[in-house]
Design a protein around this motif. Sequence first.
Motif, PDB file in Angstrom:
ATOM      1  N   ASN A  41     -17.882  13.384 -68.548  1.00  0.00           N
ATOM      2  CA  ASN A  41     -16.131  13.884 -69.244  1.00  0.00           C
ATOM      3  C   ASN A  41     -15.350  12.408 -69.111  1.00  0.00           C
ATOM      4  OD1 ASN A  41     -17.037  16.262 -67.093  1.00  0.00           O
ATOM      5  ND2 ASN A  41     -15.564  16.972 -68.802  1.00  0.00           N
ATOM      6  N   LEU A  42     -14.488  12.547 -70.381  1.00  0.00           N
ATOM      7  CA  LEU A  42     -13.626  11.590 -70.587  1.00  0.00           C
ATOM      8  C   LEU A  42     -12.210  11.899 -70.033  1.00  0.00           C
ATOM      9  CD1 LEU A  42     -14.067   8.764 -71.855  1.00  0.00           C
ATOM     10  CD2 LEU A  42     -12.968   9.765 -73.946  1.00  0.00           C
ATOM     11  N   ILE A  43     -11.594  11.207 -68.949  1.00  0.00           N
ATOM     12  CA  ILE A  43     -10.524  11.630 -68.282  1.00  0.00           C
ATOM     13  C   ILE A  43      -9.654  10.461 -68.440  1.00  0.00           C
ATOM     14  CG2 ILE A  43      -9.797  12.212 -65.969  1.00  0.00           C
ATOM     15  CD1 ILE A  43     -12.641  13.360 -65.385  1.00  0.00           C
ATOM     16  N   LYS A  44      -8.137  11.083 -68.341  1.00  0.00           N
ATOM     17  CA  LYS A  44      -7.298   9.903 -68.159  1.00  0.00           C
ATOM     18  C   LYS A  44      -6.709  10.357 -66.709  1.00  0.00           C
ATOM     19  CE  LYS A  44      -4.304   7.988 -70.701  1.00  0.00           C
ATOM     20  NZ  LYS A  44      -3.178   7.525 -71.964  1.00  0.00           N
ATOM     21  N   VAL A  45      -6.694   9.127 -65.826  1.00  0.00           N
ATOM     22  CA  VAL A  45      -6.397   9.390 -64.509  1.00  0.00           C
ATOM     23  C   VAL A  45      -4.960   8.517 -64.242  1.00  0.00           C
ATOM     24  CG1 VAL A  45      -7.069   9.034 -62.040  1.00  0.00           C
ATOM     25  CG2 VAL A  45      -8.869   9.381 -63.570  1.00  0.00           C
ATOM     26  N   TYR A  46      -3.919   9.234 -63.671  1.00  0.00           N
ATOM     27  CA  TYR A  46      -2.911   8.379 -63.313  1.00  0.00           C
ATOM     28  C   TYR A  46      -2.962   8.295 -61.718  1.00  0.00           C
ATOM     29  CZ  TYR A  46      -0.861   9.441 -67.937  1.00  0.00           C
ATOM     30  OH  TYR A  46      -0.955   9.354 -69.198  1.00  0.00           O
ATOM     31  N   SER A  47      -3.062   7.061 -61.239  1.00  0.00           N
ATOM     32  CA  SER A  47      -3.006   6.770 -59.759  1.00  0.00           C
ATOM     33  C   SER A  47      -2.008   5.834 -59.461  1.00  0.00           C
ATOM     34  CB  SER A  47      -4.478   5.990 -59.624  1.00  0.00           C
ATOM     35  OG  SER A  47      -5.472   6.755 -59.810  1.00  0.00           O
ATOM     36  N   TYR A  48      -1.741   5.880 -58.215  1.00  0.00           N
ATOM     37  CA  TYR A  48      -0.608   5.032 -57.731  1.00  0.00           C
ATOM     38  C   TYR A  48      -1.168   4.013 -56.637  1.00  0.00           C
ATOM     39  CZ  TYR A  48       2.147   8.924 -59.488  1.00  0.00           C
ATOM     40  OH  TYR A  48       2.612   9.951 -60.428  1.00  0.00           O
ATOM     41  N   ALA A  49      -0.486   2.869 -56.813  1.00  0.00           N
ATOM     42  CA  ALA A  49      -0.879   1.818 -55.819  1.00  0.00           C
ATOM     43  C   ALA A  49       0.287   0.800 -55.717  1.00  0.00           C
ATOM     44  CB  ALA A  49      -2.290   1.102 -56.150  1.00  0.00           C
ATOM     45  N   LYS A  50      -0.193  -0.276 -55.012  1.00  0.00           N
ATOM     46  CA  LYS A  50       1.009  -1.232 -54.667  1.00  0.00           C
ATOM     47  C   LYS A  50       0.897  -2.296 -55.940  1.00  0.00           C
ATOM     48  CE  LYS A  50       2.949  -0.388 -50.807  1.00  0.00           C
ATOM     49  NZ  LYS A  50       4.150   0.200 -50.643  1.00  0.00           N
ATOM     50  N   ASN A  51      -0.269  -2.636 -56.494  1.00  0.00           N
ATOM     51  CA  ASN A  51      -0.293  -3.567 -57.613  1.00  0.00           C
ATOM     52  C   ASN A  51      -1.139  -2.739 -58.626  1.00  0.00           C
ATOM     53  OD1 ASN A  51      -2.955  -4.531 -57.105  1.00  0.00           O
ATOM     54  ND2 ASN A  51      -2.197  -5.624 -55.367  1.00  0.00           N
ATOM     55  N   TYR A  52      -1.425  -3.494 -59.945  1.00  0.00           N
ATOM     56  CA  TYR A  52      -1.711  -2.950 -61.120  1.00  0.00           C
ATOM     57  C   TYR A  52      -3.107  -2.893 -60.675  1.00  0.00           C
ATOM     58  CZ  TYR A  52      -4.061  -3.200 -65.496  1.00  0.00           C
ATOM     59  OH  TYR A  52      -4.944  -3.058 -66.674  1.00  0.00           O
ATOM     60  N   ASN A  53      -3.972  -4.024 -60.190  1.00  0.00           N
ATOM     61  CA  ASN A  53      -5.451  -4.225 -59.918  1.00  0.00           C
ATOM     62  C   ASN A  53      -5.810  -2.996 -58.862  1.00  0.00           C
ATOM     63  OD1 ASN A  53      -5.872  -6.184 -61.840  1.00  0.00           O
ATOM     64  ND2 ASN A  53      -5.489  -7.715 -60.159  1.00  0.00           N
ATOM     65  N   LYS A  54      -4.931  -2.801 -57.833  1.00  0.00           N
ATOM     66  CA  LYS A  54      -5.388  -1.616 -57.025  1.00  0.00           C
ATOM     67  C   LYS A  54      -5.363  -0.333 -57.647  1.00  0.00           C
ATOM     68  CE  LYS A  54      -4.586  -4.193 -52.535  1.00  0.00           C
ATOM     69  NZ  LYS A  54      -3.326  -4.082 -51.413  1.00  0.00           N
ATOM     70  N   ALA A  55      -4.334  -0.221 -58.539  1.00  0.00           N
ATOM     71  CA  ALA A  55      -4.332   1.272 -59.152  1.00  0.00           C
ATOM     72  C   ALA A  55      -5.371   1.560 -60.016  1.00  0.00           C
ATOM     73  CB  ALA A  55      -2.743   1.324 -59.872  1.00  0.00           C
ATOM     74  N   VAL A  56      -5.958   0.444 -60.851  1.00  0.00           N
ATOM     75  CA  VAL A  56      -6.983   0.711 -61.800  1.00  0.00           C
ATOM     76  C   VAL A  56      -8.183   0.848 -60.699  1.00  0.00           C
ATOM     77  CG1 VAL A  56      -8.725  -0.567 -63.090  1.00  0.00           C
ATOM     78  CG2 VAL A  56      -6.243  -0.913 -63.503  1.00  0.00           C
ATOM     79  N   TYR A 130       3.000   1.276 -58.515  1.00  0.00           N
ATOM     80  CA  TYR A 130       2.739   1.284 -59.795  1.00  0.00           C
ATOM     81  C   TYR A 130       2.176   2.609 -60.000  1.00  0.00           C
ATOM     82  CZ  TYR A 130       3.928  -3.629 -60.658  1.00  0.00           C
ATOM     83  OH  TYR A 130       4.717  -4.697 -60.666  1.00  0.00           O
ATOM     84  N   LYS A 131       2.258   3.419 -61.116  1.00  0.00           N
ATOM     85  CA  LYS A 131       1.476   4.392 -61.694  1.00  0.00           C
ATOM     86  C   LYS A 131       0.807   4.078 -62.920  1.00  0.00           C
ATOM     87  CE  LYS A 131       2.178   9.081 -63.613  1.00  0.00           C
ATOM     88  NZ  LYS A 131       3.129  10.266 -63.885  1.00  0.00           N
ATOM     89  N   ILE A 132      -0.739   4.069 -62.889  1.00  0.00           N
ATOM     90  CA  ILE A 132      -1.165   3.375 -63.992  1.00  0.00           C
ATOM     91  C   ILE A 132      -2.166   4.593 -64.294  1.00  0.00           C
ATOM     92  CG2 ILE A 132      -2.921   1.642 -64.558  1.00  0.00           C
ATOM     93  CD1 ILE A 132      -0.474   0.481 -63.696  1.00  0.00           C
ATOM     94  N   GLY A 133      -2.148   4.748 -65.805  1.00  0.00           N
ATOM     95  CA  GLY A 133      -2.897   5.620 -66.602  1.00  0.00           C
ATOM     96  C   GLY A 133      -4.094   5.053 -67.056  1.00  0.00           C
ATOM     97  N   VAL A 134      -5.302   5.155 -66.405  1.00  0.00           N
ATOM     98  CA  VAL A 134      -6.737   4.673 -66.922  1.00  0.00           C
ATOM     99  C   VAL A 134      -7.528   5.689 -67.436  1.00  0.00           C
ATOM    100  CG1 VAL A 134      -8.477   3.283 -66.187  1.00  0.00           C
ATOM    101  CG2 VAL A 134      -6.374   3.018 -64.992  1.00  0.00           C
TER     102      VAL A 134
END
Length: 161
Positions: A41-56, A130-134
């Motif tokens: 499955n191809l999914i866009k995940v929006y995750s939250y973390a203190k910085n960009y790399n951790k969010a990814v 950060y809320k990052i959509g990956v």
Amino acid sequence: MKKKFIILALAALTLSLGSCATKNNFGYELNCLGVGSEGSNLIKVYSYAKNYNKAVNQAKHDAVHGILFKGIVGGNGCANQPAIVKPQELAANQAFFDKFFKNGEYLRFVNISNDGSVDGSDRLRVGNNYKIGVVVSVQKDALRKYLEQAGVIKRLDAGLF
């Protein structure tokens, strides 16, 4: 006696689901983008973390966690997909899932689908996080087969013969 058992079972389920939740206060969001290569499955995940790399990195965890325990809401050519793991299977195998995520075994089933770059519109500052959509690809069929072979979930054809 039956009433007491039900109360204990509900309490155990509540505790087990709470320990499997993501480690931040915000949770995560999943959007199905379509079916990837066979069994994925191809999914866009929006995750939250203190910085960009951790969010990814958190997005990989959240994608597998979502497919296992939340399911995917349909859209963008995707049908609704229920969670792979039923609540009673989670409760009975909590130690397995704790180890699965802690040891990084889940990483065998998820890949960043693009080169790792994130569109500017998918990077948001939310309070101190950060809320990052990956966009990730999760090998759902391989994940299901792994859990079946480990005896954690029943095969889809169990009980048909």
